[in-house]
Design an enzyme around this catalytic site. Structure first.
Site, PDB file in Angstrom:
ATOM      1  N   ASP A 166       6.208   1.787   1.956  1.00 44.87           N
ATOM      2  CA  ASP A 166       5.297   1.474   2.519  1.00 44.87           C
ATOM      3  C   ASP A 166       4.589   0.701   3.509  1.00 44.87           C
ATOM      4  OD1 ASP A 166       3.844  -1.312   2.776  1.00 44.87           O
ATOM      5  OD2 ASP A 166       5.287  -2.156   2.608  1.00 44.87           O
ATOM      6  N   HIS A 167       3.023   1.427   3.734  1.00 45.99           N
ATOM      7  CA  HIS A 167       2.554   2.108   4.893  1.00 45.99           C
ATOM      8  C   HIS A 167       1.977   0.383   6.123  1.00 45.99           C
ATOM      9  CE1 HIS A 167       0.662   4.931   6.924  1.00 45.99           C
ATOM     10  NE2 HIS A 167      -0.438   5.349   6.057  1.00 45.99           N
ATOM     11  N   ARG A 168       2.444  -0.212   5.022  1.00 48.27           N
ATOM     12  CA  ARG A 168       2.390  -1.946   5.939  1.00 48.27           C
ATOM     13  C   ARG A 168       3.800  -1.370   7.268  1.00 48.27           C
ATOM     14  NH1 ARG A 168       3.306  -6.622   2.182  1.00 48.27           N
ATOM     15  NH2 ARG A 168       5.273  -5.055   1.429  1.00 48.27           N
ATOM     16  N   PRO A 222       0.802  -1.692  -0.115  1.00 47.88           N
ATOM     17  CA  PRO A 222       0.191  -0.234  -0.093  1.00 47.88           C
ATOM     18  C   PRO A 222       0.663   1.124   0.378  1.00 47.88           C
ATOM     19  CG  PRO A 222       0.152  -1.091   1.786  1.00 47.88           C
ATOM     20  CD  PRO A 222       0.866  -2.041   0.947  1.00 47.88           C
ATOM     21  N   VAL A 239       5.592   1.945   7.758  1.00 48.78           N
ATOM     22  CA  VAL A 239       6.555   3.146   7.996  1.00 48.78           C
ATOM     23  C   VAL A 239       4.957   3.466   8.228  1.00 48.78           C
ATOM     24  CG1 VAL A 239       7.394   4.994   6.925  1.00 48.78           C
ATOM     25  CG2 VAL A 239       8.047   2.632   6.389  1.00 48.78           C
TER      26      VAL A 239
END
Length: 479
Positions: free
Chosen positions: A449-451, A272, A453
């Site tokens: 990467d929002h998983r 994401p 960060v």
């Protein structure tokens, strides 16, 4: 061609990159009848990661080339047969018996002169259409494969053919070799006009125009005839993009471009993405770049560019926030924080976009980083980047500013947590010390990467990178 004092050895396509299943033959440097020695480079191949030259692991006389330039070959498939002086005489009469002796010597030595070692099993792949030369792999038909170019050339251009001595490799830069391959031109038939006998792009275009005037009768001639027609069908036209009546051109997607496309799709639909932007006054950084260029204090011949200081600024921010230097382990459901920062630099090459990286860039001084960055860029331009240089990256910079682009939303390099886009530096009106004055301004964009960060971590890394570029003295105080 073999005698009773020679045995036939088959050299198979090695795995020149970790886990790859196929490679495309770009150029042959030998032909049937040539003598080769152990360690001599016989061809250049392109994989999904890089272009690599393959050395032959034994000495002898070339018996056959099983595939022409432009063919895509599975790893483990024999590509060249060499008659080697030795005991076991090979039965020359029956081609069908040739594979039996060839299979015996191979397990004894398993030479792998490039890459990561031999594959232990065969890979499952979709059936692929071939041009027919690679299916039979019997010596007779492929033996004539390299002949077409010299045969076609004499009519329009009789003199150029001897431009390169027998067995000698034509001198040309990688982009020129790629152009020649795309146009179906054998560099051995091109008359060089560059310094020291180097073939230029203009030379290749001139050869292509001459070949076009010779009409394509040999290409249409072979319909289904067996052995005699095989040579005529070989003028490398297989790799040529042919315009349709509407002017459309279809270009095969393979090699680096194919790998890049697959990686970008996987990244875009797996991680994401979140992208943040910031405008930065880099006037002081640009002054520092000019000062370092003029003083030469980083070392003689060391190239200094704004990208160098952007890289150092990002590395400084990563040092302050090491959690950004991470990757997502899907199988273990863990976040892996890397111990070393392997800084990737996206590079556009004639073979497509590649991302080589500087190993342990975070531990390097500014002069060391400058030298490493210069070497990385030059190697990429020459098309000599090795698979090892493109693996193991942890964070990347893409310099879209060189194209005059202000910014973008970069897609993550697979396996990495962040990528920074460096936009064009422009003179813009800016509030500085209470007054509106012209300043050097750029835009930075950080995708992450929002998983692994979150917004806070991504914002801090971007803000710190911008702060260092606005006040480069922080390279000393923070570094």
């Amino acid at each position: 061609m073999t005698t009773d004092v020679h045995s036939l050895r088959e050299f198979k396509m090695p795995d020149v990159g970790e886990g790859l299943t196929e490679a495309e033959i770009l150029t042959w440097y030998v032909k049937p009848g040539d003598t080769v020695t152990d360690g001599q480079v016989v061809c250049e191949v392109e994989t999904a990661k890089a272009a690599v030259e393959l050395p032959i692991p034994f000495t002898g006389v070339v018996e056959a080339l099983h595939f022409p330039a432009g063919a895509t070959v599975d790893v483990g498939t024999s590509i060249i047969a060499v008659a080697v002086a030795g005991a076991a005489p090979a039965p020359a009469a029956a081609p069908a018996a040739a594979p039996a002796p060839a299979a015996e010597p191979e397990p004894e030595r398993r030479e792998v002169l490039v890459g990561y070692g031999p594959r232990t099993g065969s890979a499952q792949r979709r059936a692929r259409r071939t041009n027919g030369a690679g299916a039979a792999v019997a010596a007779p038909a492929p033996v004539a494969a390299p002949a077409p170019a010299p045969v076609a050339a004499p009519a329009p251009v009789a003199a150029p053919v001897p431009a390169v001595a027998e067995g000698e490799r034509p001198l040309a830069k990688p982009p020129v070799r790629k152009l020649a391959k795309d146009l179906g031109i054998d560099l051995r038939t091109v008359v060089p006009t560059g310094p020291n006998g180097v073939i230029t792009r203009e030379d290749v275009h001139a050869a292509a125009n001459t070949a076009a005037e010779a009409v394509v009768e040999p290409v249409a001639a072979p319909a289904a005839p067996a052995a005699p027609a095989a040579p005529a069908a070989e003028p490398v036209a297989v790799a040529l993009p042919v315009p349709t009546a509407a002017g459309d051109v279809r270009v095969p997607v393979k090699g680096v471009r194919k790998a890049t496309a697959q990686a970008m799709v996987a990244s875009a639909f797996t991680a994401p993405h979140v992208t943040e932007f910031v405008q930065v006054d880099v006037t002081r950084t640009m002054k520092l770049v000019r000062k370092l260029k003029e003083s030469g204090e980083l070392g003689a011949g060391v190239r200094v560019s704004p990208l160098l200081l952007v890289a150092k600024a990002l590395l400084t921010a990563v040092k302050r926030h090491p959690e950004i230097n991470a990757s997502w382990d899907e199988a273990a459901q863990e976040i892996v924080v890397r111990g070393a920062v392997n800084l990737g630099i996206a590079a556009a090459t004639p073979r497509g976009l590649i991302v080589p990286n500087i190993k342990d860039a975070g531990s390097r001084t500014l002069p060391q980083l400058a030298v490493a960055l210069g070497d990385l860029v030059e190697t990429a331009r020459q098309g000599k980047t090795s698979p090892a240089d493109m693996s193991g990256g942890s964070i990347t910079i893409t310099n879209v500013g060189v194209f005059g682009v202000d910014t973008g939303t970069p897609i993550l390099n697979p396996g990495e947590a962040a990528i920074l886009a460096f936009g064009a530096v422009r003179e813009l009106p800016w509030v500085h010390k209470g007054k509106v004055v012209p300043r050097q301004v750029t835009t930075l964009a950080l995708s992450f990467d929002h998983r692994l960060v979150d917004g806070e971590l991504g914002s801090k890394v971007l803000a710190d990178t911008a702060a260092v570029l606005e006040h480069p003295k922080r390279l000393i105080t923070w570094g």
